[in-house]
Design a protein around this motif. Structure first.
Motif, PDB file in Angstrom:
ATOM      1  N   GLN A  55       0.810  -1.210   0.000  1.00 30.62           N
ATOM      2  CA  GLN A  55       0.000   0.000   0.000  1.00 30.62           C
ATOM      3  C   GLN A  55       0.854   1.276   0.000  1.00 30.62           C
ATOM      4  O   GLN A  55       0.299   2.375   0.074  1.00 30.62           O
ATOM      5  CB  GLN A  55      -0.901   0.039   1.240  1.00 30.62           C
ATOM      6  N   SER A  56       2.165   1.103  -0.083  1.00 31.46           N
ATOM      7  CA  SER A  56       3.087   2.246   0.050  1.00 31.46           C
ATOM      8  C   SER A  56       2.795   3.000   1.341  1.00 31.46           C
ATOM      9  O   SER A  56       2.827   4.237   1.378  1.00 31.46           O
ATOM     10  CB  SER A  56       2.962   3.186  -1.165  1.00 31.46           C
ATOM     11  N   LEU A  57       2.512   2.244   2.395  1.00 31.92           N
ATOM     12  CA  LEU A  57       2.186   2.822   3.700  1.00 31.92           C
ATOM     13  C   LEU A  57       3.339   2.583   4.659  1.00 31.92           C
ATOM     14  O   LEU A  57       3.713   1.438   4.930  1.00 31.92           O
ATOM     15  CB  LEU A  57       0.900   2.192   4.251  1.00 31.92           C
ATOM     16  N   HIS A  58       3.907   3.661   5.162  1.00 31.39           N
ATOM     17  CA  HIS A  58       5.016   3.559   6.105  1.00 31.39           C
ATOM     18  C   HIS A  58       4.746   4.537   7.245  1.00 31.39           C
ATOM     19  O   HIS A  58       4.970   5.744   7.120  1.00 31.39           O
ATOM     20  CB  HIS A  58       6.348   3.877   5.413  1.00 31.39           C
ATOM     21  N   ILE A  59       4.269   4.008   8.351  1.00 28.89           N
ATOM     22  CA  ILE A  59       3.893   4.813   9.509  1.00 28.89           C
ATOM     23  C   ILE A  59       5.069   4.877  10.475  1.00 28.89           C
ATOM     24  O   ILE A  59       5.660   3.851  10.816  1.00 28.89           O
ATOM     25  CB  ILE A  59       2.658   4.216  10.212  1.00 28.89           C
ATOM     26  N   VAL A 117      -2.902  11.243   8.925  1.00 29.44           N
ATOM     27  CA  VAL A 117      -3.356  10.040   8.217  1.00 29.44           C
ATOM     28  C   VAL A 117      -2.732   8.799   8.839  1.00 29.44           C
ATOM     29  O   VAL A 117      -3.396   7.774   9.033  1.00 29.44           O
ATOM     30  CB  VAL A 117      -3.015  10.136   6.714  1.00 29.44           C
ATOM     31  N   TRP A 118      -1.441   8.853   9.159  1.00 32.72           N
ATOM     32  CA  TRP A 118      -0.806   7.722   9.821  1.00 32.72           C
ATOM     33  C   TRP A 118      -1.535   7.369  11.111  1.00 32.72           C
ATOM     34  O   TRP A 118      -1.796   6.192  11.381  1.00 32.72           O
ATOM     35  CB  TRP A 118       0.652   8.057  10.138  1.00 32.72           C
ATOM     36  N   LEU A 119      -1.842   8.379  11.903  1.00 28.82           N
ATOM     37  CA  LEU A 119      -2.531   8.150  13.172  1.00 28.82           C
ATOM     38  C   LEU A 119      -3.870   7.471  12.950  1.00 28.82           C
ATOM     39  O   LEU A 119      -4.224   6.507  13.643  1.00 28.82           O
ATOM     40  CB  LEU A 119      -2.731   9.481  13.895  1.00 28.82           C
TER      41      LEU A 119
END
Length: 331
Positions: free
Chosen positions: A177-181, A196-198
């Motif tokens: 998802q190209s998601l890096h929190i 958005v990360w939160l």
């Protein structure tokens, strides 16, 4: 169908409206921006006209593909008491969707016999079926909209807790998802991306020593509680008279990233109500239930129908005798 906006025509008359504030509670200011186009048709087959001094708005945050709902929240505003009751519905809630029992977040993506995607209409129907609360309006938004709006409003003061007592906080990587929190514990001035990360954080990376994801102790219910705290912080810090000056910029960023059935006349009609709203007037609830394992759907949230009936009747003021998670055709 996406609703178009006309910034110039309505900017002078809107102020801080109900639509802005309730959408703010879930998209961090994302709806009434400057006039919705009355001429473009929207799908209202699962909504009803507002009545009895209450306005019920369903807020849906969709995933990267714009299909499944990653966040579902129902906001009920009492025009007499000026109170807002917000009900968060776990995305993993198990009920009959489409042609089988599955998670409620599938309603938005389900394709019916005609080849149409359920979208906001199907989600509205599912939420009303399980709560008995009639939905008047919906706001369907992407998390890009959240990031853009927060960046326009300015940073949000918020404390990221030490969730696991190890000093790591919220860290998670999903290359698909190209998601890096990456939110270590501490006091923040959250920007749009961090907000958005939160809101999207569900669990951490796999613990190499145990092979298990680090996650909220109480799963999605803890995630919902964290989202609600953040949304109240947004209301307290950003809902004020100066917000109107930011509306044109906000609109430019997110007009292509939300869908709604609000009209211009409705936005103007409700604008008088909530200029002085604070988090003191916002009461947050979560759909009662508990997690269980399901062979077909994995971890699911099993609604406690008795507790839901009591909450709907006592808190939201609607009859709930006929609420169900079952196939509506069998009702």
């Amino acid at each position: 169908m996406k609703v178009k906006f006309n910034v110039k025509r309505y900017f002078q008359v809107l102020g801080i409206s109900l639509a802005v504030i309730i959408a703010a509670a879930a998209v961090c200011m994302g709806i009434d921006f400057s006039g919705l186009n009355n001429e473009e048709a929207v799908d209202n087959t699962s909504t009803v006209e507002a009545a009895d001094g209450k306005i019920n708005v369903l807020l849906m945050g969709v995933d990267v593909d714009g299909l499944r709902t990653d966040a579902i929240m129902l906001a009920s505003f009492d025009t007499e008491t000026k109170e807002v009751n917000m009900l968060s519905i776990p995305r993993d809630t198990k009920m009959y969707i489409g042609n089988r029992y599955q998670k409620i977040n599938a309603a938005h993506a389900f394709v019916d016999e005609s080849g149409e995607i359920g979208g906001a209409t199907a989600t509205c129907e599912a939420v009303t079926r399980i709560t008995g609360i009639p939905i008047n309006y919906y706001v369907d938004f992407s998390f890009d909209a959240v990031a853009h709006v927060i960046d326009e409003l300015g940073p949000i003061e918020f404390t990221i807790p030490d969730l696991y007592g190890d000093g790591v906080g919220m860290v998670y990587d999903d290359p698909v998802q190209s998601l890096h929190i990456n939110l270590p514990p501490g006091d923040y001035q959250l920007n749009g991306q961090q907000a958005v990360w939160l809101m999207r954080y569900r669990h951490g990376n796999v613990n190499p020593s145990t092979g298990v994801f680090k996650g909220y102790v109480n799963g999605d219910s803890d995630r919902v509680e964290m989202q609600q705290k953040f949304l109240k912080a947004v209301v307290d810090q950003k809902v004020n008279a100066s917000l109107i000056l930011k509306i044109p910029s906000i609109f430019k960023d997110i007009s292509s990233e939300i869908k709604t059935n609000f009209t211009v006349s409705e936005v103007i009609k409700y604008s008088k109500y909530l200029a002085d709203l604070s988090s003191v007037n916002i009461h947050s609830y979560s759909l009662p239930g508990e997690y269980s394992s399901d062979s077909a759907n994995g971890d699911v949230w099993i609604p406690n129908m008795d507790e839901i009936r009591t909450m709907v009747q006592d808190v939201f003021g609607y009859p709930a005798d006929n609420i169900t998670t079952d196939n509506p055709k069998n009702a």
